[in-house]
Every structure is written in C-alpha cells, then in structure tokens.
Design an enzyme around this catalytic site. Structure first.
Site, mmCIF file in Angstrom:
data_model
loop_
_atom_site.group_PDB
_atom_site.id
_atom_site.type_symbol
_atom_site.label_atom_id
_atom_site.label_comp_id
_atom_site.label_asym_id
_atom_site.label_seq_id
_atom_site.Cartn_x
_atom_site.Cartn_y
_atom_site.Cartn_z
ATOM 1 N N ASN A 13 13.262 -28.091 -16.286
ATOM 2 C CA ASN A 13 13.371 -27.573 -14.995
ATOM 3 C C ASN A 13 12.231 -27.408 -14.364
ATOM 4 O OD1 ASN A 13 14.026 -25.789 -13.127
ATOM 5 N ND2 ASN A 13 15.772 -24.894 -14.084
ATOM 6 N N ASP A 15 12.198 -26.559 -11.036
ATOM 7 C CA ASP A 15 12.449 -25.783 -9.916
ATOM 8 C C ASP A 15 10.944 -25.054 -9.187
ATOM 9 O OD1 ASP A 15 15.128 -26.110 -10.028
ATOM 10 O OD2 ASP A 15 15.549 -24.272 -10.696
ATOM 11 N N THR A 106 16.161 -14.472 -10.450
ATOM 12 C CA THR A 106 16.556 -15.763 -11.234
ATOM 13 C C THR A 106 18.070 -15.414 -11.666
ATOM 14 O OG1 THR A 106 16.152 -17.178 -13.000
ATOM 15 C CG2 THR A 106 15.500 -14.957 -13.360
ATOM 16 N N THR A 107 18.602 -16.589 -12.261
ATOM 17 C CA THR A 107 20.124 -16.618 -12.454
ATOM 18 C C THR A 107 20.215 -15.378 -13.710
ATOM 19 O OG1 THR A 107 19.925 -18.972 -12.135
ATOM 20 C CG2 THR A 107 22.155 -17.832 -13.190
HETATM 21 N N1 PXP Z 1 19.405 -22.979 -17.587
HETATM 22 C C1 PXP Z 1 20.131 -22.545 -16.511
HETATM 23 C C2 PXP Z 1 21.490 -22.696 -16.160
HETATM 24 C C3 PXP Z 1 19.191 -21.899 -15.651
HETATM 25 O O1 PXP Z 1 19.748 -21.329 -14.442
HETATM 26 C C4 PXP Z 1 17.856 -21.915 -15.743
HETATM 27 C C5 PXP Z 1 17.074 -21.200 -14.519
HETATM 28 O O2 PXP Z 1 17.152 -21.867 -13.281
HETATM 29 C C6 PXP Z 1 17.301 -22.531 -16.910
HETATM 30 C C7 PXP Z 1 18.250 -22.983 -17.530
HETATM 31 C C8 PXP Z 1 15.966 -22.623 -17.173
HETATM 32 O O3 PXP Z 1 15.526 -21.314 -17.239
HETATM 33 P P1 PXP Z 1 13.945 -21.067 -17.405
HETATM 34 O O4 PXP Z 1 13.403 -21.404 -16.141
HETATM 35 O O5 PXP Z 1 13.685 -19.469 -17.436
HETATM 36 O O6 PXP Z 1 13.419 -21.688 -18.547
#
Ligand code: PXP
Length: 250
Positions: A13, A15, A106-107
């Site tokens: 990810n 982001d 965050t989610t």
């Molecule tokens: N999976 C989902 C559905 C998420 O929303 C996120 C965070 O955006 C992640 C995985 C990855 O989480 P992290 O950035 O804490 O590793």
C-alpha cells in the site's frame, strides 16, 4: 500469480508516500515511482485508497497507477456513488470496500456488511460485472463473513488492526485472542468459498502468525513498509517482509 515460492501474495500500500508528498503540496515523493519500485522489489500488487477527502492518494495518482503498473491494482474505496463511478471507469483488478469516516486517522474498523446487506449487494454488482474482484474489509466475525458471502463478494480481507494494536500495547492476552479469532474465521470464510486476505497495521513483528494461516492468500501492508523504507530503502524493506512471510509459510 505470486512472486513468492508459496501461494501468499504481498500487496504493498503506497498511500503514505502520497501523505508525505501532500505535506508540502508538491509532486515529490511520487507514489507512482514508489509503486514501480515496490513492483521491482517483489510486490505482487499495489494497493491504494482513494479517500473521499483525498488526504493522500489523488484521482491523478489512480490514473497514473492504472497506466504505469504491470502488477494488479487493488483499489480501496468507500461504498459511495462517486467511488463506484471512478472504479467503473478504471476497472482495476480488485476493489476493496472499506468503511470510511472523515475524522478517523486510518480505517478503524471493518465494514458493517450485515447491517447494509441490500445496499452493498446493489453496490458491488456492477463492479463484479465490470470484471473487478470485489473484496470486503471486515472484522473476524461470522455475521460479517456470512453477509459478505451472501452479497456476492469474492474476497474478504480480515482487519488485523486489533491484533497489531494489542501486540504494540503489550496486551498479549488480547493479541492472542484476536489471532485465534482470525485463525478460526479464515477457515470459516475459506470453507464458504471466499478468498481470504488480511491486513492493517502489520509489521515485521506481527506478520508471521497471520502469514502462517494456510487460507490467507494475500497480505496488504503499507504504513510500516513505507516507514521502514526511510531506513533501508523500499526494495530492502519489502524483501525482508517477504522473507518473513515465506518463513512463516514454510
Ligand atoms: N488493508 C486495508 C483494507 C486498509 O484499509 C489498509 C490501510 O489503508 C491496509 C490494508 C494497510 O494497512 P497499513 O497501512 O496499516 O499496513
């Protein structure tokens, strides 16, 4: 196809590369460049969350990722009409439906599929018809898994956040209880015919027990890897995560 020798894929990810870029409002660091580097470094897929408030990934990033990537894009989004239109325009390999609150950092939790079953069934139908693999981000709860199955999702992603938070706080009783619940629910979902993914908050310290679940086919990891990349570079950060995943799987 996984680049690993096991059948466990790693989705990276990106982001928070965009979070850093947006802190200054310019063009760097570029999340697409990070995605391409992650791809070279062994990511099986790239995950990006286009949030309603566009706090990190932007619409332009999604356009550019769709053009640039040769691994699948897992497009995370809330169940809104705007996001559905964007997903249908791009038709990414996978769409992961997540709950979204403006005020959260965050989610925070999984999606309440059971409460919004009819709306979600209508929401995901066109995405499936467009050829996207639809994943639902949920807590390890049989009610939510049953509902995700009934609405026609192909994949569930188990929220590993509570397990990781308990580990970080040193609350090992809660951590182990969360892990046991996920373990059981991974089997439960797999037996229903759902593909099982997991993610949120995973680190080098917490990845292995989850990677060891034989039903889990994909882990999505972002924040920790992007942070670790500051110290050892993104390909090396990913390589170590993969090594731990493979070791757990062996
Ligand atoms: N999976 C989902 C559905 C998420 O929303 C996120 C965070 O955006 C992640 C995985 C990855 O989480 P992290 O950035 O804490 O590793």
């Amino acid at each position: 196809m996984s680049k690993s020798s096991s059948n466990l894929r790693l989705g990276v990810n990106i982001d928070h590369v965009a979070t850093v870029r947006n802190a200054r409002g310019g063009d760097t660091p570029d999340p697409v460049r990070a995605a391409l580097l992650a791809e070279q470094g062994g990511a099986d897929g790239i995950t990006a969350h286009l949030r309603e408030d566009r706090r990190h990934i932007s619409d332009k990033d999604i356009d550019a990722l769709m053009d640039a990537l040769s691994v699948p894009l897992n497009f995370e989004m809330a169940a809104t009409d705007e996001m559905q239109r964007i997903a249908l325009r791009h038709k990414p390999h996978a769409v992961c439906i997540v709950p979204e609150k403006r005020e959260e950092r965050t989610t925070e939790g999984g999606l309440e599929v059971a409460r919004e079953e009819n709306q979600l069934a209508h929401f995901i139908a066109p995405l499936r018809e467009a050829g996207c693999r639809v994943s639902i981000f949920i807590a390890a709860d049989p009610r939510q898994i049953d509902a995700a199955h009934r609405i026609g999702a192909q994949v569930i992603e188990l929220h590993t956040g509570a397990y990781c938070d308990a580990h970080a706080e040193g609350d090992f009783a809660t951590r182990d209880a969360e892990l046991a619940k996920m373990r059981e629910m991974a089997t439960y979902a797999h037996d229903l015919g759902l593909e099982v993914h997991a993610g949120h908050g995973l680190t080098y310290d917490t990845v292995q027990p989850v990677a060891a679940f034989p039903e889990v086919r994909e882990l999505n990891i972002g924040h920790f890897l992007i942070g670790e990349a500051i110290f050892r570079g993104l390909p090396a950060a990913i390589a170590e995560m993969r090594r731990l995943m493979e070791e757990a799987r062996a």
